[in-house]
Design a protein around this motif. Structure first.
Motif, PDB file in Angstrom:
ATOM      1  N   GLY A 122     -16.183 116.716  33.410  1.00  0.00           N
ATOM      2  CA  GLY A 122     -16.344 117.979  32.638  1.00  0.00           C
ATOM      3  C   GLY A 122     -17.832 118.436  32.878  1.00  0.00           C
ATOM      4  N   ALA A 123     -18.337 118.043  34.312  1.00  0.00           N
ATOM      5  CA  ALA A 123     -19.900 118.725  34.498  1.00  0.00           C
ATOM      6  C   ALA A 123     -19.626 120.267  34.573  1.00  0.00           C
ATOM      7  CB  ALA A 123     -20.317 117.977  35.876  1.00  0.00           C
ATOM      8  N   GLY A 124     -20.670 120.969  34.198  1.00  0.00           N
ATOM      9  CA  GLY A 124     -20.828 122.521  34.290  1.00  0.00           C
ATOM     10  C   GLY A 124     -19.989 123.106  33.307  1.00  0.00           C
ATOM     11  N   ILE A 125     -19.530 124.329  33.679  1.00  0.00           N
ATOM     12  CA  ILE A 125     -18.792 125.113  32.749  1.00  0.00           C
ATOM     13  C   ILE A 125     -17.273 124.531  32.283  1.00  0.00           C
ATOM     14  CG2 ILE A 125     -18.163 127.341  32.760  1.00  0.00           C
ATOM     15  CD1 ILE A 125     -20.056 128.304  34.679  1.00  0.00           C
ATOM     16  N   PRO A 126     -17.206 124.589  30.946  1.00  0.00           N
ATOM     17  CA  PRO A 126     -15.971 124.098  30.781  1.00  0.00           C
ATOM     18  C   PRO A 126     -14.727 125.196  31.145  1.00  0.00           C
ATOM     19  CG  PRO A 126     -17.282 123.970  28.873  1.00  0.00           C
ATOM     20  CD  PRO A 126     -18.043 124.452  29.997  1.00  0.00           C
ATOM     21  N   VAL A 127     -13.654 124.739  31.773  1.00  0.00           N
ATOM     22  CA  VAL A 127     -12.629 125.620  32.378  1.00  0.00           C
ATOM     23  C   VAL A 127     -12.099 126.657  31.359  1.00  0.00           C
ATOM     24  CG1 VAL A 127     -12.334 124.197  34.317  1.00  0.00           C
ATOM     25  CG2 VAL A 127     -11.041 123.735  32.310  1.00  0.00           C
ATOM     26  N   GLY A 128     -12.509 126.094  30.129  1.00  0.00           N
ATOM     27  CA  GLY A 128     -11.975 127.154  29.042  1.00  0.00           C
ATOM     28  C   GLY A 128     -12.616 128.286  28.848  1.00  0.00           C
ATOM     29  N   MET A 129     -13.864 128.099  29.479  1.00  0.00           N
ATOM     30  CA  MET A 129     -14.814 129.523  29.095  1.00  0.00           C
ATOM     31  C   MET A 129     -14.572 130.478  30.243  1.00  0.00           C
ATOM     32  SD  MET A 129     -18.344 127.942  28.037  1.00  0.00           S
ATOM     33  CE  MET A 129     -18.845 127.115  26.537  1.00  0.00           C
ATOM     34  N   GLY A 130     -14.610 131.791  29.998  1.00  0.00           N
ATOM     35  CA  GLY A 130     -14.484 132.608  31.007  1.00  0.00           C
ATOM     36  C   GLY A 130     -15.771 133.024  31.600  1.00  0.00           C
ATOM     37  N   THR A 131     -15.937 133.609  32.614  1.00  0.00           N
ATOM     38  CA  THR A 131     -17.096 133.830  33.358  1.00  0.00           C
ATOM     39  C   THR A 131     -17.167 135.502  33.581  1.00  0.00           C
ATOM     40  OG1 THR A 131     -16.106 134.002  35.857  1.00  0.00           O
ATOM     41  CG2 THR A 131     -16.800 131.760  34.888  1.00  0.00           C
ATOM     42  N   ILE A 132     -18.477 135.744  33.938  1.00  0.00           N
ATOM     43  CA  ILE A 132     -18.743 137.321  34.497  1.00  0.00           C
ATOM     44  C   ILE A 132     -17.714 137.704  35.473  1.00  0.00           C
ATOM     45  CG2 ILE A 132     -20.576 136.703  35.787  1.00  0.00           C
ATOM     46  CD1 ILE A 132     -20.127 139.805  33.670  1.00  0.00           C
ATOM     47  N   ALA A 133     -17.304 137.017  36.594  1.00  0.00           N
ATOM     48  CA  ALA A 133     -16.641 137.203  37.600  1.00  0.00           C
ATOM     49  C   ALA A 133     -15.310 137.667  37.130  1.00  0.00           C
ATOM     50  CB  ALA A 133     -16.630 136.381  38.658  1.00  0.00           C
ATOM     51  N   ALA A 154     -14.846 119.521  39.632  1.00  0.00           N
ATOM     52  CA  ALA A 154     -13.916 118.169  39.677  1.00  0.00           C
ATOM     53  C   ALA A 154     -12.406 118.616  40.048  1.00  0.00           C
ATOM     54  CB  ALA A 154     -14.064 117.556  38.101  1.00  0.00           C
ATOM     55  N   THR A 155     -12.156 119.804  39.514  1.00  0.00           N
ATOM     56  CA  THR A 155     -10.699 120.121  39.822  1.00  0.00           C
ATOM     57  C   THR A 155     -10.665 121.347  40.497  1.00  0.00           C
ATOM     58  OG1 THR A 155     -10.397 121.471  37.744  1.00  0.00           O
ATOM     59  CG2 THR A 155      -9.968 119.060  37.667  1.00  0.00           C
ATOM     60  N   TRP A 560     -16.941 117.216  50.969  1.00  0.00           N
ATOM     61  CA  TRP A 560     -16.824 117.277  49.328  1.00  0.00           C
ATOM     62  C   TRP A 560     -15.746 118.347  49.040  1.00  0.00           C
ATOM     63  CZ3 TRP A 560     -18.471 113.576  45.980  1.00  0.00           C
ATOM     64  CH2 TRP A 560     -19.090 112.725  46.430  1.00  0.00           C
ATOM     65  N   GLY A 561     -15.128 118.066  47.761  1.00  0.00           N
ATOM     66  CA  GLY A 561     -14.205 119.088  47.207  1.00  0.00           C
ATOM     67  C   GLY A 561     -13.688 118.436  45.718  1.00  0.00           C
ATOM     68  N   PRO A 562     -12.902 119.158  45.302  1.00  0.00           N
ATOM     69  CA  PRO A 562     -12.251 118.785  44.076  1.00  0.00           C
ATOM     70  C   PRO A 562     -11.328 117.311  44.167  1.00  0.00           C
ATOM     71  CG  PRO A 562     -11.664 121.065  44.239  1.00  0.00           C
ATOM     72  CD  PRO A 562     -12.299 120.452  45.705  1.00  0.00           C
ATOM     73  N   PHE A 563     -11.623 116.596  43.277  1.00  0.00           N
ATOM     74  CA  PHE A 563     -10.976 115.175  43.346  1.00  0.00           C
ATOM     75  C   PHE A 563     -10.033 114.694  42.333  1.00  0.00           C
ATOM     76  CE2 PHE A 563     -15.250 115.432  41.481  1.00  0.00           C
ATOM     77  CZ  PHE A 563     -14.935 114.840  40.487  1.00  0.00           C
ATOM     78  N   LEU A 564      -9.781 115.793  41.238  1.00  0.00           N
ATOM     79  CA  LEU A 564      -8.970 115.291  40.332  1.00  0.00           C
ATOM     80  C   LEU A 564      -7.556 116.386  40.166  1.00  0.00           C
ATOM     81  CD1 LEU A 564     -11.261 114.334  37.238  1.00  0.00           C
ATOM     82  CD2 LEU A 564     -10.029 112.960  38.908  1.00  0.00           C
ATOM     83  N   LYS A 583      -6.996 107.688  34.043  1.00  0.00           N
ATOM     84  CA  LYS A 583      -5.674 107.742  34.298  1.00  0.00           C
ATOM     85  C   LYS A 583      -5.361 109.295  35.302  1.00  0.00           C
ATOM     86  CE  LYS A 583      -4.489 110.563  30.397  1.00  0.00           C
ATOM     87  NZ  LYS A 583      -5.747 110.438  29.671  1.00  0.00           N
ATOM     88  N   ASN A 584      -6.480 109.777  35.509  1.00  0.00           N
ATOM     89  CA  ASN A 584      -6.372 110.794  36.494  1.00  0.00           C
ATOM     90  C   ASN A 584      -5.933 110.614  37.916  1.00  0.00           C
ATOM     91  OD1 ASN A 584      -7.164 113.340  35.508  1.00  0.00           O
ATOM     92  ND2 ASN A 584      -8.812 112.362  34.683  1.00  0.00           N
ATOM     93  N   THR A 585      -5.130 111.104  38.600  1.00  0.00           N
ATOM     94  CA  THR A 585      -4.719 110.707  40.193  1.00  0.00           C
ATOM     95  C   THR A 585      -5.359 111.810  40.851  1.00  0.00           C
ATOM     96  OG1 THR A 585      -2.812 112.160  39.859  1.00  0.00           O
ATOM     97  CG2 THR A 585      -2.518 110.059  39.213  1.00  0.00           C
ATOM     98  N   LEU A 586      -5.467 111.580  42.339  1.00  0.00           N
ATOM     99  CA  LEU A 586      -6.306 112.029  43.094  1.00  0.00           C
ATOM    100  C   LEU A 586      -5.463 113.386  43.628  1.00  0.00           C
ATOM    101  CD1 LEU A 586      -7.381 109.281  45.792  1.00  0.00           C
ATOM    102  CD2 LEU A 586      -8.724 110.736  44.327  1.00  0.00           C
TER     103      LEU A 586
END
Length: 589
Positions: A122-133, A154-155, A560-564, A583-586
Motif C-alpha cells: 500500500g505504499a504511496g497513493i491508495p488506488v481508490g484515490m483519483g489523480t489530476i491525470a 505494487a500492482t 523492477w515493476g509491479p509484483f502483486l 496470500k497474494n500471488t505473483l
C-alpha cells in the motif's frame, strides 16, 4: 472554502482577458460551467528534485550576499522575469508525500506522510484515490508522465498508465542511477553495490555519493506498460532520456487536443552526477567536490528546462500553455548525498524549517496575462501548497475537481484550492491561510525525519519536538568546514514551552523564537493541531514484500515493476490489523 473560490472566479471571468476563467461551481445550482476543448490550455509541470532557495540565480541575486558565479540558471531566471514568481509555495518535507499531494490534490496528512519501502503493497497513493491525470484525461487531455514516480507500484493499478496517464517513461523508486538506470533496491539474484571505480565514467559522479546510495545492479526504468528493456544506458546521462522524450511528445502532439505533461526530473536527487562538459564549466570550484557537482548538475537542469520551453515555443504550443516549474521540497543539505543550498533559509529537507518545505516556484506560458508578468507573489496572502495545483489545473481544464471515486471508498476528499484567480491577477489574496505540515504522529525520537510536527497559521509557524538541521548554511556550502546536519537539533518542546513559534513573514530565516513572548498564539495553533490530528489519514499499508518483488525482478530479466496481482484491500488501505498480503500471488512474467 474551495467552492467559494470557484464562485469568485465566475464573477470575475470578464476580467482575466480573452482566456478567462475556465471553471466555476455555483453552490446554489450545483452547476459546473465547462469550456470547449479549443479553449483548454496545455499544462506542463516540470518538477525538480531536492533543490532549495540557494540553488537558483534569481534567488541568489536578492540574498544577503548577492549573486554567485557558482549558481548559473539563466533559463529559469528568464522564466521568472517574464512570468510570475510564487515566493510562498510550500511542500512536504520530503519526496513521496509531496508527489502524492501534487497528484491527488490532498495535503500530505490526507494521503501519505511516509517515504515507505516501495515493496509495501500500500505504499504511496491508495488506488481508490483519483489523480489530476485522471481528471484531465476526462476533460480530453493527452496525458504523459516522465521521470520519477515514487507513489507506489505494487500492482498494475498503481502504475501511471492506470492512474490517468496515456504514456509514462521513468523510474518507480525514489531514485536510480544517472548512468545506467541502476536501481535503488537490489535482490539476491543481482548482488553487490554499483561502483564506477576504474570505469571510463568514474568522473561523472562523486564516488562518495554513489557509495552512500548503495545502487544495485538491477534496473529501474519503466515504459508505460513494460520494462524499458534496451533503453537503459542508451545515452550516457539518464536525464537526457527524459528530456528527449519530452521533446518527442511535444513535437508530435496534435495541437487540436490539450496536452498535460508531468515531467518529474531526476535532477538533482543524489547520487551527485553531471556530464563532464558541465563539470568543466565549474573547474574554478576547487575547495569542495560536492559543490562543484551540484553547480554543474543545476546548470544542466536549467538547460533542460530551457530545451522544453524552446520546444513548446517552436511548435506554437507555448501560446496556449500554463507552465509550472518548482522543486518537490526544500534543499537536500546533508553532506555526501545532498550538498544543495537552502541559503539563507534555515535547515533543509526532512525537516519543517523553511529550508525544508519552502520551494522555489514559477509559472509562465502564453495564457499568463501581460499585466502580471514579472511580478512576485509574496507575503501572508500568497500561500500556495503543492496540493493546490490539482484544483488549479481542474479550473483551467473546466472540470469539477471533486474526487467521486475516493468518496466511494470512504477516502479523504481533496484539500486543493484554485490559485488561478490570484496568479492571473483577478485578486491578490490566496484562499490558503493555514494547514498542518506534519502530524503529531511523526516520530518523536530525533532522527533523519527530524522528529518534528508543525502547523502554519497565517504568518506564524509552530514546530514541536526535536528539529534536526537546526542551523544555517553560508553562501558557499559545503566548504572546508564539516557540518553534520543530522546531529544539530533544536529542542522546541521543553518544560517552558510547547514548541517553537516563528513569524515566517517578517522572520523568514527563523532566528527569533516567539513562543515565550506569544503564548496565546502558541495555544491557538496547538488547539488547531490537536483538532486536525483527528483527521490524519495514516492507514496500515501492509508489510514489505521484498521476496515477492524480487521474484518478479528475476522474471523481468533484472527490471523492477509491479509484483502483486491481488488488489483487494488496496482501494482504501483500511487500517485493519488482520490486513495481510501473504496470500497474494505473483504477477505472471
Amino acid at each position: 472554502m474551495a467552492k467559494n473560490v470557484y464562485v469568485t472566479v465566475l464573477l470575475c471571468v470578464c476580467l482575466v482577458g480573452s482566456f478567462g476563467t475556465l471553471l466555476a461551481k455555483n453552490e446554489e445550482l450545483g452547476q459546473v460551467v465547462k469550456v470547449t476543448d479549443a479553449d483548454k490550455p496545455n499544462i506542463v509541470y516540470m518538477l525538480s528534485d531536492n533543490l532549495g532557495w540557494g540553488d537558483f540565480g534569481y534567488l541568489r541575486a536578492r540574498s544577503p550576499t548577492g549573486p554567485s558565479k557558482e549558481v548559473v540558471t539563466p533559463r529559469i531566471d528568464e522564466l521568472v522575469a517574464t512570468g510570475v514568481e510564487l515566493d510562498r509555495m510550500y511542500t512536504y518535507k520530503f519526496c513521496s508525500p509531496s508527489r502524492c499531494s501534487l497528484l491527488t490534490g490532498r495535503l500530505p496528512i490526507h494521503v501519505n506522510t511516509h517515504n515507505s519501502d516501495q515493496t509495501m503493497p500500500g505504499a504511496g497513493i491508495p488506488v481508490g484515490m483519483g489523480t489530476i491525470a485522471e481528471k484531465l484525461k476526462s476533460a480530453g487531455y493527452k496525458t504523459h508522465q516522465l521521470g520519477k514516480w515514487h507513489v507506489g507500484f505494487a500492482t498494475e493499478a498503481h502504475l501511471p498508465v492506470n492512474r490517468g496517464f496515456d504514456t509514462s517513461f521513468g523510474y518507480l523508486f525514489a531514485y536510480n542511477g544517472y548512468l545506467h538506470s541502476w536501481a535503488e533496491a537490489g535482490c539476491d539474484a543481482y548482488p553487490g553495490n554499483v561502483t564506477l571505480n576504474g570505469t571510463n565514467q568514474a568522473s561523472w559522479c562523486t564516488a562518495t555519493s554513489v557509495q552512500m546510495r548503495h545502487l544495485k545492479y538491477a534496473t529501474d526504468l519503466w515504459n508505460t506498460t513494460h520494462p524499458a528493456t534496451g533503453v537503459n544506458g542508451s545515452v550516457e546521462f539518464e536525464e537526457q532520456l527524459f528530456a528527449d522524450e519530452a521533446l518527442r511528445i511535444i513535437t508530435s502532439h496534435d495541437p487540436s487536443e490539450p496536452l498535460f505533461l508531468y515531467y518529474a526530473m531526476h535532477l538533482l536527487h543524489s547520487p551527485l552526477c553531471a556530464p563532464p562538459e558541465y563539470l568543466d564549466m565549474f573547474d574554478f570550484i576547487t575547495d569542495n567536490e560536492d559543490r562543484k557537482y551540484v553547480s554543474a548538475a543545476t546548470h544542466y537542469l536549467d538547460m533542460t528546462v530551457g530545451r522544453v520551453v524552446d520546444s513548446l515555443k517552436k511548435t506554437g504550443l507555448w501560446n496556449n500553455t500554463f507552465f509550472v516549474w518548482s522543486s518537490d521540497n526544500g534543499a537536500a543539505i546533508e553532506l555526501g548525498t545532498g550538498a544543495k543550498s537552502a541559503y539563507p533559509l534555515r535547515g533543509g529537507y526532512y525537516t519543517n524549517w523553511e529550508g525544508g518545505i519552502r520551494a522555489p516556484c514559477l509559472v509562465n506560458g502564453g495564457i499568463i496575462p501581460d499585466h502580471v508578468r514579472g511580478t512576485r507573489l509574496d507575503g501572508v496572502d500568497s500561500y500556495v501548497h503543492l496540493a493546490d495545483w490539482y484544483a488549479t489545473f481542474c479550473s483551467l481544464a473546466g472540470v469539477d475537481p471533486e474526487d467521486t471515486k475516493a468518496q466511494t471508498y470512504g477516502l479523504p476528499p481533496i484539500d486543493s484550492l484554485n490559485m488561478w484567480p490570484m496568479i492571473s491577477g483577478v485578486n491578490m489574496t490566496s484562499p490558503r491561510t493555514e494547514w498542518m505540515l506534519t502530524p503529531l504522529t511523526d516520530p518523536m525520537i530525533p532522527g533523519r525525519a527530524g522528529g518534528d510536527a508543525a502547523y502554519i497559521y497565517g504568518r506564524y509557524k509552530l514546530l514541536l519536538n526535536n528539529v534536526a538541521q537546526a542551523s544555517w548554511q553560508g553562501p558557499q556550502y559545503p566548504n572546508a568546514s564539516v557540518w553534520d546536519t543530522w546531529t544539530t537539533f533544536e529542542n522546541c518542546t521543553t518544560t517552558e514551552k510547547i514548541g517553537c513559534l516563528f513569524d515566517i513573514i517578517d522572520d523568514p530565516t527563523e532566528h527569533h523564537d516567539l513562543a515565550l513572548e506569544m503564548p496565546q498564539m502558541v495555544d491557538v495553533i496547538m488547539e488547531k493541531m490537536l483538532l486536525e490530528q483527528q483527521n490524519v489519514f495514516d492507514p496500515y499499508r501492509g508489510q514489505p514484500q521484498p521476496i515477492l518483488a524480487c521474484s518478479m525482478v528475476v522474471n523481468r530479466s533484472g527490471f523492477w515493476g509491479p509484483f502483486l496481482n491481488n488488489e483487494s484491500g488496496l482501494l482504501n488501505n483500511v487500517a485493519d490489523p488482520s490486513f495481510s498480503f501473504q496470500k497474494n500471488t505473483l504477477l505472471s512474467p
